[in-house]
Design a protein around this motif. Structure first.
Motif, PDB file in Angstrom:
ATOM      1  N   ARG A 146       0.816  -1.119   0.068  1.00 64.97           N
ATOM      2  CA  ARG A 146      -0.033   0.019   0.236  1.00 64.97           C
ATOM      3  C   ARG A 146       1.107   1.464   0.012  1.00 64.97           C
ATOM      4  NH1 ARG A 146      -2.092   3.470  -1.499  1.00 64.97           N
ATOM      5  NH2 ARG A 146      -3.906   4.855  -0.675  1.00 64.97           N
ATOM      6  N   GLY A 147       2.005   1.422   0.858  1.00 69.16           N
ATOM      7  CA  GLY A 147       2.841   2.432   0.802  1.00 69.16           C
ATOM      8  C   GLY A 147       3.617   2.600  -0.592  1.00 69.16           C
ATOM      9  N   VAL A 148       3.776   1.336  -1.218  1.00 70.81           N
ATOM     10  CA  VAL A 148       4.507   1.660  -2.581  1.00 70.81           C
ATOM     11  C   VAL A 148       3.492   1.975  -3.567  1.00 70.81           C
ATOM     12  CG1 VAL A 148       5.362   0.502  -4.462  1.00 70.81           C
ATOM     13  CG2 VAL A 148       6.204  -0.196  -2.143  1.00 70.81           C
ATOM     14  N   GLU A 149       2.165   1.614  -3.539  1.00 75.28           N
ATOM     15  CA  GLU A 149       1.153   2.133  -4.497  1.00 75.28           C
ATOM     16  C   GLU A 149       1.069   3.800  -4.184  1.00 75.28           C
ATOM     17  OE1 GLU A 149      -2.603  -0.133  -5.343  1.00 75.28           O
ATOM     18  OE2 GLU A 149      -3.204   1.348  -3.692  1.00 75.28           O
ATOM     19  N   ALA A 150       1.210   4.105  -3.088  1.00 74.51           N
ATOM     20  CA  ALA A 150       0.645   5.479  -2.836  1.00 74.51           C
ATOM     21  C   ALA A 150       2.040   6.202  -3.513  1.00 74.51           C
ATOM     22  CB  ALA A 150       0.903   5.940  -1.486  1.00 74.51           C
ATOM     23  N   VAL A 151       2.925   5.720  -3.333  1.00 75.20           N
ATOM     24  CA  VAL A 151       4.175   6.672  -4.298  1.00 75.20           C
ATOM     25  C   VAL A 151       4.070   6.470  -6.056  1.00 75.20           C
ATOM     26  CG1 VAL A 151       6.797   7.054  -4.611  1.00 75.20           C
ATOM     27  CG2 VAL A 151       5.693   6.423  -2.238  1.00 75.20           C
ATOM     28  N   VAL A 152       3.959   5.193  -6.320  1.00 75.08           N
ATOM     29  CA  VAL A 152       4.193   5.035  -7.778  1.00 75.08           C
ATOM     30  C   VAL A 152       3.037   5.171  -8.614  1.00 75.08           C
ATOM     31  CG1 VAL A 152       5.824   3.366  -7.173  1.00 75.08           C
ATOM     32  CG2 VAL A 152       3.681   2.230  -7.594  1.00 75.08           C
ATOM     33  N   SER A 153       1.769   5.328  -7.915  1.00 74.71           N
ATOM     34  CA  SER A 153       0.451   5.561  -8.907  1.00 74.71           C
ATOM     35  C   SER A 153       0.462   6.902  -9.283  1.00 74.71           C
ATOM     36  CB  SER A 153      -0.936   5.055  -8.146  1.00 74.71           C
ATOM     37  OG  SER A 153      -1.698   5.430  -8.752  1.00 74.71           O
ATOM     38  N   LEU A 154       0.346   7.325 -10.520  1.00 75.26           N
ATOM     39  CA  LEU A 154      -0.021   8.492 -11.002  1.00 75.26           C
ATOM     40  C   LEU A 154      -1.605   8.992 -11.182  1.00 75.26           C
ATOM     41  CD1 LEU A 154       3.051   8.446 -13.064  1.00 75.26           C
ATOM     42  CD2 LEU A 154       2.724  10.065 -11.230  1.00 75.26           C
ATOM     43  N   ALA A 155      -2.316   8.263 -10.707  1.00 74.25           N
ATOM     44  CA  ALA A 155      -3.808   8.608 -10.589  1.00 74.25           C
ATOM     45  C   ALA A 155      -4.026  10.065 -10.237  1.00 74.25           C
ATOM     46  CB  ALA A 155      -4.551   7.375  -9.889  1.00 74.25           C
ATOM     47  N   PRO A 156      -3.495  10.428  -9.075  1.00 72.41           N
ATOM     48  CA  PRO A 156      -3.746  11.714  -8.540  1.00 72.41           C
ATOM     49  C   PRO A 156      -3.190  12.839  -9.424  1.00 72.41           C
ATOM     50  CG  PRO A 156      -2.794  10.222  -6.959  1.00 72.41           C
ATOM     51  CD  PRO A 156      -2.615   9.609  -7.939  1.00 72.41           C
ATOM     52  N   ARG A 157      -2.183  12.560 -10.276  1.00 71.49           N
ATOM     53  CA  ARG A 157      -1.562  13.565 -11.369  1.00 71.49           C
ATOM     54  C   ARG A 157      -1.127  12.956 -12.527  1.00 71.49           C
ATOM     55  NH1 ARG A 157       4.134  14.262  -8.405  1.00 71.49           N
ATOM     56  NH2 ARG A 157       4.541  12.209  -7.723  1.00 71.49           N
ATOM     57  N   PRO A 158      -2.018  12.577 -13.449  1.00 73.05           N
ATOM     58  CA  PRO A 158      -1.606  12.157 -14.757  1.00 73.05           C
ATOM     59  C   PRO A 158      -0.821  12.987 -15.410  1.00 73.05           C
ATOM     60  CG  PRO A 158      -3.961  12.477 -14.557  1.00 73.05           C
ATOM     61  CD  PRO A 158      -3.439  12.672 -13.209  1.00 73.05           C
ATOM     62  N   LEU A 159      -1.155  14.237 -15.312  1.00 69.81           N
ATOM     63  CA  LEU A 159      -0.339  15.292 -16.247  1.00 69.81           C
ATOM     64  C   LEU A 159       1.016  15.503 -15.946  1.00 69.81           C
ATOM     65  CD1 LEU A 159      -2.781  18.360 -16.760  1.00 69.81           C
ATOM     66  CD2 LEU A 159      -2.493  16.513 -18.291  1.00 69.81           C
ATOM     67  N   TYR A 160       1.343  15.024 -14.714  1.00 68.66           N
ATOM     68  CA  TYR A 160       2.914  14.850 -14.438  1.00 68.66           C
ATOM     69  C   TYR A 160       3.481  14.024 -15.326  1.00 68.66           C
ATOM     70  CZ  TYR A 160       7.023  14.140 -11.334  1.00 68.66           C
ATOM     71  OH  TYR A 160       8.060  14.069 -10.619  1.00 68.66           O
TER      72      TYR A 160
ATOM     73  N   PRO B 261       8.239   5.377 -21.124  1.00 61.29           N
ATOM     74  CA  PRO B 261       6.788   4.901 -21.896  1.00 61.29           C
ATOM     75  C   PRO B 261       6.337   3.649 -21.490  1.00 61.29           C
ATOM     76  CG  PRO B 261       9.064   4.697 -23.412  1.00 61.29           C
ATOM     77  CD  PRO B 261       9.228   5.367 -22.021  1.00 61.29           C
ATOM     78  N   TRP B 262       6.844   2.774 -20.814  1.00 68.79           N
ATOM     79  CA  TRP B 262       6.212   1.381 -20.146  1.00 68.79           C
ATOM     80  C   TRP B 262       5.546   2.006 -19.189  1.00 68.79           C
ATOM     81  CZ3 TRP B 262       7.269   1.199 -15.023  1.00 68.79           C
ATOM     82  CH2 TRP B 262       8.598   1.704 -14.624  1.00 68.79           C
ATOM     83  N   MET B 263       5.582   3.258 -18.414  1.00 64.33           N
ATOM     84  CA  MET B 263       4.593   3.427 -17.280  1.00 64.33           C
ATOM     85  C   MET B 263       3.272   3.485 -17.864  1.00 64.33           C
ATOM     86  SD  MET B 263       6.444   6.502 -15.194  1.00 64.33           S
ATOM     87  CE  MET B 263       7.894   6.190 -14.335  1.00 64.33           C
ATOM     88  N   PHE B 264       2.818   3.779 -19.305  1.00 67.38           N
ATOM     89  CA  PHE B 264       1.687   3.832 -19.967  1.00 67.38           C
ATOM     90  C   PHE B 264       1.255   2.267 -20.399  1.00 67.38           C
ATOM     91  CE2 PHE B 264       3.699   8.123 -19.860  1.00 67.38           C
ATOM     92  CZ  PHE B 264       2.453   8.997 -19.951  1.00 67.38           C
ATOM     93  N   ASP B 265       1.861   1.448 -20.000  1.00 66.79           N
ATOM     94  CA  ASP B 265       1.502   0.366 -19.983  1.00 66.79           C
ATOM     95  C   ASP B 265       1.054  -0.512 -18.519  1.00 66.79           C
ATOM     96  OD1 ASP B 265       1.824  -0.098 -22.676  1.00 66.79           O
ATOM     97  OD2 ASP B 265       4.047  -0.340 -22.554  1.00 66.79           O
ATOM     98  N   GLU B 266       1.690  -0.023 -17.758  1.00 70.92           N
ATOM     99  CA  GLU B 266       1.506  -0.649 -16.309  1.00 70.92           C
ATOM    100  C   GLU B 266       0.483   0.326 -15.330  1.00 70.92           C
ATOM    101  OE1 GLU B 266       5.165  -1.926 -14.597  1.00 70.92           O
ATOM    102  OE2 GLU B 266       5.762  -2.700 -16.154  1.00 70.92           O
ATOM    103  N   ASP B 267       0.587   1.519 -15.452  1.00 74.32           N
ATOM    104  CA  ASP B 267      -0.497   2.367 -14.763  1.00 74.32           C
ATOM    105  C   ASP B 267      -1.741   2.592 -15.338  1.00 74.32           C
ATOM    106  OD1 ASP B 267      -1.660   4.238 -13.176  1.00 74.32           O
ATOM    107  OD2 ASP B 267       0.363   5.292 -12.513  1.00 74.32           O
ATOM    108  N   PRO B 268      -2.644   1.947 -14.502  1.00 75.17           N
ATOM    109  CA  PRO B 268      -4.050   2.159 -15.139  1.00 75.17           C
ATOM    110  C   PRO B 268      -4.753   3.296 -15.399  1.00 75.17           C
ATOM    111  CG  PRO B 268      -4.023   0.439 -13.627  1.00 75.17           C
ATOM    112  CD  PRO B 268      -2.835   1.079 -13.451  1.00 75.17           C
TER     113      PRO B 268
END
Length: 421
Positions: free
Chosen positions: A266-280, A326-333
């Protein structure tokens, strides 16, 4: 306009309709939101305004219920204006949901860089106080935007304060990321010198991820390369400690052997998920683009020059920093629907300039900039070269603060105000 009070402050919300493309004022409109904050005991006074330009790109302004050190200090003499930069927060959002309705999302997002943000700020300034100039405080990408402000509309500024945000004015994204990888290697060395036992622990986590299909609580897979991106935490005042305390709870005893714990995942997810700021992720490289050259996934290409970051190589594991791949756009929903958009932006070459070198060389606005000696996100030498190109810009090199120094220590803003008074 809505006004409300809490915790000794008075907040007033403002929303403006602005052109999507400021060169076409009669074209499509979007909304831009800003929150004005004043100390309750100073509500009736005529105070100057200070515009906060948030770091990012793609980050909404701070919310005053969790104010950083700079805000507490600034409220002693200013009305604060917290601008949700276009596409973020309560401004018309730009994410996988809203962009799905646009026929050409990449073309749409070309209007979400610093030049458009500055034009939005100018409309907001005139809405709030007419022709009177205001002070701007730009943190990180907000500092980049402040240099654009000084290039496009210096008449709107009484003074400019920059923290961890002096960009290269003429360099390509390749120059930015090549320097960034070197700083990130140094940050890894300092981290593992502080916590030497974490070297084996990080390797153990990476080995486990390589051999197992590990899912975070959201259901997203945690890959080794995504695990490596936790190094982005190295650049803040909590720096190495937050990752150390996350790693120390990594493993638990599972039914078939060691497993990664839910608190860790859960701690990792809070850092690596870009759902709160996709424009970043989508705009991270385009903020450097100008001069007719594509960024072409710069961080991904330049990474090949630094084998230290190859998790399958012979050397020890290294964490990466503030790089988008670019692979982030395959792995982050949150990013998957934006992959084609990001690719189109990476290939784009017709970017307009962000800085006017002649105007900056003739600048008359008082400017002070905190340059952090060990800033992992913005290169010190590139920052000092930029400082030398802006007339009247006074840099202060601090060895005692990291990238978020202005949020951690009110003395940072104190010093910049003194330097420009």
């Amino acid at each position: 306009m809505t006004t409300y009070r809490h915790s000794g402050i008075v907040c007033t919300d403002h929303t403006l309709d602005v052109p999507l493309d400021h060169t076409r004022p009669d074209g499509q409109r979007i909304g831009v939101f800003a929150r004005e904050v004043v100390a309750e005991d100073m509500e009736g006074r005529e105070l100057p305004r200070l515009l906060w330009l948030q770091g990012g790109p793609g980050g909404r302004a701070e919310r005053p219920n969790a104010s950083g050190a700079w805000l507490r200090r600034a409220l002693k003499e200013y009305r604060e204006v917290l601008l949700d930069q276009r596409g973020t927060g309560r401004s018309t959002p730009a994410d996988r949901t809203t962009l799905a309705g646009h026929p050409d999302p990449a073309a749409y997002l070309t209007h979400f860089r610093a030049d458009a943000i500055v034009r939005d700020a100018e409309l907001l300034r005139r809405h709030l106080q007419g022709d009177r100039p205001w002070t701007v405080l730009g943190q990180s990408f907000g500092g980049f935007s402040t240099l654009t402000y000084l290039s496009l509309a210096p008449e709107g500024l009484d003074r400019a304060l920059i923290t961890g945000g002096l960009p290269t004015l003429t360099g390509h994204a390749d120059d930015v990321y090549r320097a960034a990888y070197r700083r990130t290697i140094d940050a890894n060395s300092r981290y593992f010198a502080r916590y030497p036992e974490d070297r084996a622990l990080a390797e153990r986590v990476a080995d486990h991820l390589a051999k197992h299909d590990v899912r975070m609580p959201s259901g997203e897979r945690l890959s080794v390369r995504r695990f490596q991106t936790l190094g982005i935490t190295f650049g803040t005042s909590s720096a190495f400690d937050s990752l150390h305390y996350l790693l120390e709870c990594a493993f638990v005893a599972g039914a078939t052997g060691p497993a990664l714990s839910d608190p860790f995942l859960r701690g990792v997810e809070a850092v690596v998920s870009l759902a709160p700021r996709p424009l970043y992720a989508v705009l991270h490289e385009p903020i450097y683009a100008q001069g007719g050259r594509a960024t072409d996934w710069s961080a991904h290409r330049i990474r090949a020059e630094f084998p230290e970051f190859d998790a399958e190589g012979a050397g020890p594991l290294h964490f990466t920093g503030e790089m988008m791949y670019p692979w982030m756009f395959d792995e982050d929903p949150a990013l998957v629907p934006l992959k084609a958009t990001a690719d189109a932006l990476a290939r784009r070459t017709d970017w307009p300039p962000l800085y006017d070198l002649d105007r900056l060389a003739a600048n008359e606005v008082p400017v002070a900039a905190a340059v952090y000696h060990d800033d992992m996100f913005v290169d010190r030498e590139q920052s000092l070269r930029t400082a030398s190109l802006v007339r009247g810009l006074h840099p202060w090199v601090s060895e005692h603060h990291l990238h978020d120094g202005v949020k951690a220590d009110p003395a940072v803003l104190d010093r910049l105000l003194t330097m420009t008074s």
